[in-house]
Design a protein around this motif. Structure first.
Motif, short mmCIF file in Angstrom:
data_model
loop_
_atom_site.label_atom_id
_atom_site.label_comp_id
_atom_site.label_asym_id
_atom_site.label_seq_id
_atom_site.Cartn_x
_atom_site.Cartn_y
_atom_site.Cartn_z
N LYS A 9 -5.38 -5.61 15.82
CA LYS A 9 -6.09 -4.49 15.17
C LYS A 9 -7.60 -4.58 15.37
O LYS A 9 -8.38 -4.28 14.46
CB LYS A 9 -5.74 -4.42 13.69
CG LYS A 9 -4.27 -4.13 13.43
CD LYS A 9 -3.97 -3.96 11.96
CE LYS A 9 -2.49 -3.64 11.74
NZ LYS A 9 -2.16 -3.53 10.30
N GLU A 49 0.82 -1.20 0.00
CA GLU A 49 0.00 0.00 0.00
C GLU A 49 0.86 1.26 0.00
O GLU A 49 1.87 1.33 0.70
CB GLU A 49 -0.92 0.03 1.23
CG GLU A 49 -2.16 -0.81 1.07
CD GLU A 49 -1.88 -2.29 1.13
OE1 GLU A 49 -2.50 -3.05 0.36
OE2 GLU A 49 -1.03 -2.71 1.94
N ASN A 91 -10.04 -1.48 14.53
CA ASN A 91 -9.48 -0.51 13.58
C ASN A 91 -8.75 -1.19 12.43
O ASN A 91 -7.76 -0.69 11.91
CB ASN A 91 -8.53 0.47 14.29
CG ASN A 91 -7.27 -0.21 14.82
OD1 ASN A 91 -7.23 -1.43 14.97
ND2 ASN A 91 -6.24 0.58 15.09
N HIS A 92 -9.23 -2.36 12.02
CA HIS A 92 -8.57 -3.08 10.94
C HIS A 92 -8.85 -2.39 9.60
O HIS A 92 -9.97 -1.98 9.31
CB HIS A 92 -9.06 -4.53 10.89
CG HIS A 92 -8.14 -5.44 10.13
ND1 HIS A 92 -8.05 -5.41 8.76
CD2 HIS A 92 -7.27 -6.39 10.56
CE1 HIS A 92 -7.17 -6.31 8.37
NE2 HIS A 92 -6.69 -6.92 9.44
N ARG A 93 -7.82 -2.30 8.77
CA ARG A 93 -7.94 -1.55 7.51
C ARG A 93 -8.90 -2.19 6.51
O ARG A 93 -9.33 -1.53 5.56
CB ARG A 93 -6.56 -1.39 6.88
CG ARG A 93 -5.91 -2.69 6.42
CD ARG A 93 -4.46 -2.45 6.01
NE ARG A 93 -3.81 -3.66 5.55
CZ ARG A 93 -3.81 -4.08 4.28
NH1 ARG A 93 -4.46 -3.38 3.38
NH2 ARG A 93 -3.18 -5.17 3.93
N HIS A 94 -9.23 -3.48 6.69
CA HIS A 94 -10.14 -4.12 5.75
C HIS A 94 -11.60 -3.84 6.05
O HIS A 94 -12.47 -4.12 5.21
CB HIS A 94 -9.91 -5.63 5.75
CG HIS A 94 -8.71 -6.07 4.97
ND1 HIS A 94 -8.39 -5.54 3.74
CD2 HIS A 94 -7.74 -6.98 5.25
CE1 HIS A 94 -7.29 -6.12 3.29
NE2 HIS A 94 -6.87 -6.99 4.18
N THR A 148 -7.82 5.85 6.46
CA THR A 148 -7.32 4.50 6.69
C THR A 148 -5.80 4.43 6.64
O THR A 148 -5.17 3.74 7.46
CB THR A 148 -7.91 3.53 5.65
OG1 THR A 148 -9.34 3.60 5.70
CG2 THR A 148 -7.47 2.09 5.94
N TYR A 149 -5.19 5.15 5.70
CA TYR A 149 -3.74 5.01 5.49
C TYR A 149 -2.93 6.25 5.87
O TYR A 149 -1.71 6.23 5.80
CB TYR A 149 -3.46 4.61 4.04
CG TYR A 149 -3.97 3.22 3.75
CD1 TYR A 149 -3.28 2.10 4.20
CD2 TYR A 149 -5.18 3.02 3.09
CE1 TYR A 149 -3.75 0.83 3.97
CE2 TYR A 149 -5.68 1.74 2.87
CZ TYR A 149 -4.95 0.66 3.32
OH TYR A 149 -5.44 -0.61 3.10
#
Length: 236
Positions: A210, A83, A213-216, A118-119
């Motif tokens: 995570k 990413e 707050n997991h990015r998926h 998110t990033y």
């Protein structure tokens, strides 16, 4: 394009786990010619020198990542970079007329604000987010046929959405009741070394990470919300 023509394919970031697996699969595809393989760590080396199980397969050597070296040598690029690392490279390839299948999360979100949340960075090519087709072929097959940019789904979202979307589309599940309880092996953490992925840490071990707050999560919520026609929150 006639069925007997081979498509020239570049694998960008070919020495990572997903990259070398893409190379392995595509190397035996009857309609694919692997024309460019990039690796920042192993530029100039033969693939079999790094991955012995690839010995005996006719492959180009690894070379440095430069979009201008891919342009004109490939019709399609498989981007296997992490990413935010390959986001700008992908935009350059698209501009040059190369179709891209991106295995990272760089183009999965339709909303640039969600990507930033998110990033933690601004998306360098927000104009491509709306165009990118979410690569879950079971539900977006028609759009994928004409796509210039395919955003490959994440691992957890693939499993969850394949199970949930048919139920949601047939109104067989209460959306507010969705709980996704998923497990992942250590290769999901990629090839970079980290203490928590050492054998002594993970062998016969099991841990949550995570949580909350997991990015998926926003990726899954985006696709389920699109199927429902309204926003939905889920528990992962």
């Amino acid at each position: 394009m006639a069925t007997h023509d081979k498509v020239r394919v570049a694998v960008v970031g070919a020495s990572g786990y997903s990259g070398i697996e893409a190379v392995r699969i595509l190397s035996s595809h009857p309609f694919v010619e692997l024309s460019v393989l990039t690796s920042e760590h192993y530029a100039g080396r033969e693939v079999a020198d790094v991955y012995r199980h690839m010995a005996g397969i006719d492959l180009p050597p690894f070379e440095e990542l430069r979009p201008d070296l891919v342009q004109g040598r490939a019709e399609v690029a498989i981007s296997c970079l992490p990413e935010t690392v390959g986001t700008a490279h992908t935009a350059e390839l698209i501009k040059a007329g190369v179709k891209v299948v991106d295995l990272s999360a760089d183009y999965r979100f339709k909303d640039a604000a969600q990507f930033r949340t998110t990033y933690g960075i601004e998306h360098p090519a927000p104009h491509l987010l709306k165009e990118a087709v979410y690569g879950l072929s079971e539900f977006h097959r028609h759009e994928l046929r004409e796509a210039r940019l395919v955003a490959t789904p994440g691992c957890f979202p693939t499993g969850a959405l394949l199970a949930l979307l048919p139920l949601i589309r047939r109104d067989l599940i209460e959306p507010s009741s969705i709980i996704i309880d998923a497990k992942s092996g250590t290769t999901g953490a990629r090839r970079a070394a980290s203490i928590e992925q050492l054998f002594a840490e993970v062998n016969e071990n099991f841990r949550a990470y995570k949580v909350g707050n997991h990015r998926h999560v926003p990726e899954m919520e985006q696709e389920i919300s699109a199927a429902l026609g309204r926003d939905i929150a889920l528990l992962f």
